[in-house]
Design an enzyme around this catalytic site. Structure first.
Site, PDB file in Angstrom:
ATOM      1  N   ALA A  85      -1.251   0.024   3.639  1.00 16.94           N
ATOM      2  CA  ALA A  85      -1.517   0.823   2.271  1.00 16.94           C
ATOM      3  C   ALA A  85      -2.233  -0.172   1.477  1.00 16.94           C
ATOM      4  CB  ALA A  85      -0.742   1.648   1.867  1.00 16.94           C
ATOM      5  N   LYS A  86      -3.191   0.291   0.669  1.00 11.47           N
ATOM      6  CA  LYS A  86      -3.607  -0.602  -0.485  1.00 11.47           C
ATOM      7  C   LYS A  86      -2.755  -1.125  -1.240  1.00 11.47           C
ATOM      8  CE  LYS A  86      -7.030  -2.425  -2.760  1.00 11.47           C
ATOM      9  NZ  LYS A  86      -7.422  -3.923  -2.328  1.00 11.47           N
ATOM     10  N   ARG A  87      -1.442  -0.095  -1.683  1.00 11.83           N
ATOM     11  CA  ARG A  87      -0.646  -0.452  -2.669  1.00 11.83           C
ATOM     12  C   ARG A  87       0.279  -1.512  -2.044  1.00 11.83           C
ATOM     13  NH1 ARG A  87       0.090   4.424  -0.897  1.00 11.83           N
ATOM     14  NH2 ARG A  87       2.084   4.913   0.218  1.00 11.83           N
ATOM     15  N   GLY A 108      -1.036  -4.133  -0.763  1.00 11.53           N
ATOM     16  CA  GLY A 108      -1.787  -5.332  -0.710  1.00 11.53           C
ATOM     17  C   GLY A 108      -2.355  -5.851   0.471  1.00 11.53           C
TER      18      GLY A 108
END
Ligand code: GLU
Length: 305
Positions: A249-251, A253
């Site tokens: 997930a983008k969150r 990284g």
């Protein structure tokens, strides 16, 4: 055979999304089927302008194509959910007429407070405790101001379906999630309803998607049945995990497709890496999706982490 990929334009695609898209595409193409791209943009709070275009560009850069979609049109247009509200409203009317819906006035807080822990549900939070199911019609009338959420009555008992990778799955929606939302408080169709209406209207025969959606499938099957629609075959594929074993997930990284593209990596290196992660290529191979069509087999992606 008609397959599809249905991204939500809430951010950039990452390698996990790309692998799911590649598998859905390979599944359709290896059977000589058609491939549909549908944009699921009903989560208005998280959708940003330009996300859809960027996602389509990423997918094309990767070497994927589609016969029908928002940019190429097709017989089931529009292919963007926010432009399909009338179809969802029509389905809601049919469900209401079948007696499987009720209006719900509960807040999220009330639901968590009332839910009993042992049956805590999945991503939607705790199982709905049924508060508004038996409201007196005069109460409903008194409390109805503007639009309210609509819930689908989850019947007691088990729901069984076959997944082409995982085999027979048995769920108890009434315990796992309880009565579930099909229209949100803001009047917009919930994912569970929109996905069923669209897959049916678009004649999708095979739904290949990440196994994070496995717990949604029994709810969707209930909607198919209540609407008298024929469900597709489901293929839930394992998600690509990061080195820490967490979902990408983008969150966390993880690097997005767009970042890879802009860094100058050739798409064949990314496709090769994705293919190697599911045993369709050797590590270090560089190839494009069409190179994989002849070697794709569903069995190869089963039984993997
Ligand atoms: N729009 C959903 C997502 O991006 C996928 C829905 C589906 O494949 O059924 O997670």
């Amino acid at each position: 055979m008609r397959g599809r990929f249905a991204p939500s334009p809430t951010g950039d695609l990452h390698l996990g999304n790309a692998r799911t898209a590649l598998l859905a595409w390979l599944h359709a193409r290896s059977a000589g089927g058609r491939f549909v791209l549908r944009v699921e943009d009903l989560d208005f709070g998280r959708v940003r302008p330009g996300n859809m275009e960027a996602q389509l560009e990423d997918l094309r850069w990767l070497g994927l194509d589609w016969d029908e979609g928002p940019d190429v049109g097709g017989p089931c247009a529009p292919y963007i959910q926010s432009q399909r509200q009338e179809l969802y409203e029509d389905a809601l009317r049919r469900l209401a007429a079948a007696g499987v819906l009720f209006e719900c006035f509960c807040s999220r807080k009330e639901i968590s407070a009332a839910a009993s822990a042992p049956h805590a549900g999945d991503e939607d939070g705790p199982a709905y405790p049924g508060t508004c199911r038996a409201l007196d019609p005069s109460d409903v009338k008194r409390r109805s101001r503007g639009t309210s959420a609509l819930r689908f009555i989850a019947p007691a008992g088990e729901v069984t379906f076959d997944d082409l990778i995982l085999g027979t799955r048995t769920h108890a929606p009434s315990l796992e999630t309880g009565d579930f939302v099909v229209r949100r408080k803001d009047g917009v169709a919930a994912y569970q309803l929109a996905v069923v209406v669209d897959d049916a209207a678009m004649g999708i025969t095979h739904v290949v998607r990440g196994d994070d959606l496995l717990s949604s499938t029994p709810r969707q099957l209930l909607i198919y049945r209540a609407l008298g629609l024929r469900p597709p075959a489901w293929v839930h594929v394992p998600l690509l995990l990061g080195p820490d074993g967490e979902r990408l997930a983008k969150r966390h990284g993880s690097v997005t497709l767009r970042e890879h593209r802009e860094s100058g990596i050739p798409p064949a290196a990314i496709v090769g890496r994705l293919a190697a992660s599911i045993g369709l290529a050797e590590p270090g191979d560089q190839l494009m999706p069409e190179d994989l069509v002849g070697r794709f087999k569903l069995e190869k992606i089963g039984n993997r982490e």
